[in-house]
Scaffold this motif. Structure first.
Motif, PDB file in Angstrom:
ATOM      1  N   TYR A 193       0.808  -1.225   0.000  1.00 25.23           N
ATOM      2  CA  TYR A 193       0.000   0.000   0.000  1.00 25.23           C
ATOM      3  C   TYR A 193       0.840   1.273   0.000  1.00 25.23           C
ATOM      4  O   TYR A 193       0.336   2.354   0.280  1.00 25.23           O
ATOM      5  N   PHE A 194       2.126   1.171  -0.338  1.00 22.54           N
ATOM      6  CA  PHE A 194       2.999   2.346  -0.379  1.00 22.54           C
ATOM      7  C   PHE A 194       2.457   3.452  -1.285  1.00 22.54           C
ATOM      8  O   PHE A 194       2.697   4.629  -1.036  1.00 22.54           O
ATOM      9  N   GLN A 195       1.749   3.090  -2.338  1.00 23.19           N
ATOM     10  CA  GLN A 195       1.287   4.117  -3.272  1.00 23.19           C
ATOM     11  C   GLN A 195       0.285   5.075  -2.637  1.00 23.19           C
ATOM     12  O   GLN A 195       0.011   6.134  -3.197  1.00 23.19           O
ATOM     13  N   TYR A 196      -0.241   4.753  -1.462  1.00 25.98           N
ATOM     14  CA  TYR A 196      -1.241   5.595  -0.804  1.00 25.98           C
ATOM     15  C   TYR A 196      -0.655   6.481   0.294  1.00 25.98           C
ATOM     16  O   TYR A 196      -1.401   7.146   1.006  1.00 25.98           O
ATOM     17  N   VAL A 197       0.683   6.453   0.454  1.00 23.88           N
ATOM     18  CA  VAL A 197       1.316   7.279   1.487  1.00 23.88           C
ATOM     19  C   VAL A 197       2.443   8.103   0.875  1.00 23.88           C
ATOM     20  O   VAL A 197       2.950   7.802  -0.207  1.00 23.88           O
ATOM     21  N   ASP A 198       2.856   9.122   1.597  1.00 22.52           N
ATOM     22  CA  ASP A 198       3.936   9.999   1.159  1.00 22.52           C
ATOM     23  C   ASP A 198       5.270   9.257   1.103  1.00 22.52           C
ATOM     24  O   ASP A 198       5.479   8.270   1.804  1.00 22.52           O
ATOM     25  N   LYS A 199       6.159   9.808   0.305  1.00 22.26           N
ATOM     26  CA  LYS A 199       7.503   9.247   0.156  1.00 22.26           C
ATOM     27  C   LYS A 199       8.207   9.130   1.507  1.00 22.26           C
ATOM     28  O   LYS A 199       8.901   8.156   1.777  1.00 22.26           O
ATOM     29  N   GLU A 200       8.013  10.116   2.383  1.00 20.81           N
ATOM     30  CA  GLU A 200       8.675  10.097   3.691  1.00 20.81           C
ATOM     31  C   GLU A 200       8.236   8.887   4.510  1.00 20.81           C
ATOM     32  O   GLU A 200       9.041   8.285   5.219  1.00 20.81           O
ATOM     33  N   VAL A 201       6.970   8.523   4.430  1.00 22.03           N
ATOM     34  CA  VAL A 201       6.453   7.353   5.163  1.00 22.03           C
ATOM     35  C   VAL A 201       7.046   6.084   4.571  1.00 22.03           C
ATOM     36  O   VAL A 201       7.464   5.186   5.310  1.00 22.03           O
ATOM     37  N   ARG A 202       7.110   6.005   3.258  1.00 23.70           N
ATOM     38  CA  ARG A 202       7.703   4.826   2.604  1.00 23.70           C
ATOM     39  C   ARG A 202       9.163   4.673   3.008  1.00 23.70           C
ATOM     40  O   ARG A 202       9.608   3.578   3.372  1.00 23.70           O
ATOM     41  N   LEU A 203       9.907   5.771   2.935  1.00 21.22           N
ATOM     42  CA  LEU A 203      11.330   5.714   3.279  1.00 21.22           C
ATOM     43  C   LEU A 203      11.542   5.356   4.749  1.00 21.22           C
ATOM     44  O   LEU A 203      12.433   4.567   5.076  1.00 21.22           O
ATOM     45  N   ALA A 204      10.732   5.925   5.619  1.00 21.26           N
ATOM     46  CA  ALA A 204      10.867   5.615   7.048  1.00 21.26           C
ATOM     47  C   ALA A 204      10.632   4.131   7.306  1.00 21.26           C
ATOM     48  O   ALA A 204      11.378   3.491   8.067  1.00 21.26           O
ATOM     49  N   CYS A 205       9.636   3.567   6.662  1.00 25.29           N
ATOM     50  CA  CYS A 205       9.333   2.142   6.830  1.00 25.29           C
ATOM     51  C   CYS A 205      10.474   1.278   6.301  1.00 25.29           C
ATOM     52  O   CYS A 205      10.916   0.339   6.965  1.00 25.29           O
TER      53      CYS A 205
END
Length: 184
Positions: free
Chosen positions: A105-117
């Motif tokens: 579900y990365f496409q539904y969150v900001d880049k910063e959230v993806r990178l943090a995860c």
């Protein structure tokens, strides 16, 4: 974890309960199933919390009514919160599944959230490999008996270490890919 999955699936559009159960059954992999006794109470709780809406359709060909679920604005907020929530810092099946669900579900969150995860998961993997290396070193120095068991345990650690190294390399590449991709 299942809450994240349900909300993530509903981010793609409304779904009926059987479809959610079927997709989840395939998402968590072989040997792990989600029962109706787990999913439908979860859906009820999520409806009561205002995260999803339930719409009942008239009877289908089989004579059953179909329950259709859709995400609410509060559900979208809850989804964003769950996606930003840190993973457990122990590399186990639950953490791995939570990470994989988040990636779907990365496409539904900001880049910063993806990178943090991704960065957090990388730290978890690196910590796991360090643990394996330390225990492997202990076995090589102490040489506990029986020798055949020690040798086989070293083989197991070699397997874990190699898998960890491959996964670490993939995560590093994914971090770089996400970091350099243009915001959509």
């Amino acid at each position: 974890m299942y809450e994240l999955f349900v909300l993530g699936e509903l981010m793609t559009g409304e779904k009926h309960g059987y479809m959610l159960q079927d997709v989840l059954k395939n998402a968590v992999g072989l040997g792990r199933k989600i029962s109706s006794g787990t999913l439908y109470p979860l859906l009820s709780r999520m409806t009561e919390s205002g995260w999803i809406n339930l719409r009942v359709e008239e009877e289908t060909k089989g004579g059953r009514t179909r329950k259709i679920y859709e995400i609410t604005e509060a559900g979208r907020d809850r989804f964003q919160l769950l996606m930003a929530e840190p993973l457990d810092f122990i590399l186990d099946a639950e953490t791995q599944n939570a990470f994989r669900f988040k990636m779907v579900y990365f496409q539904y969150v900001d880049k910063e959230v993806r990178l943090a995860c991704l960065k957090q998961y990388l730290l978890i993997l690196e910590r796991s490999v360090i643990h394996v290396l330390q225990f492997e070193s202990h076995l090589l120095i102490q040489k506990p008996e029986p020798e055949k068991q020690r040798v086989q345990l070293l083989r197991v650690f070699d397997h874990r270490k190699r898998l960890g190294e491959v996964e670490i390399e993939w995560i590093k590449e994914e971090i770089e890919r996400v970091r350099t991709q243009q915001d959509e």
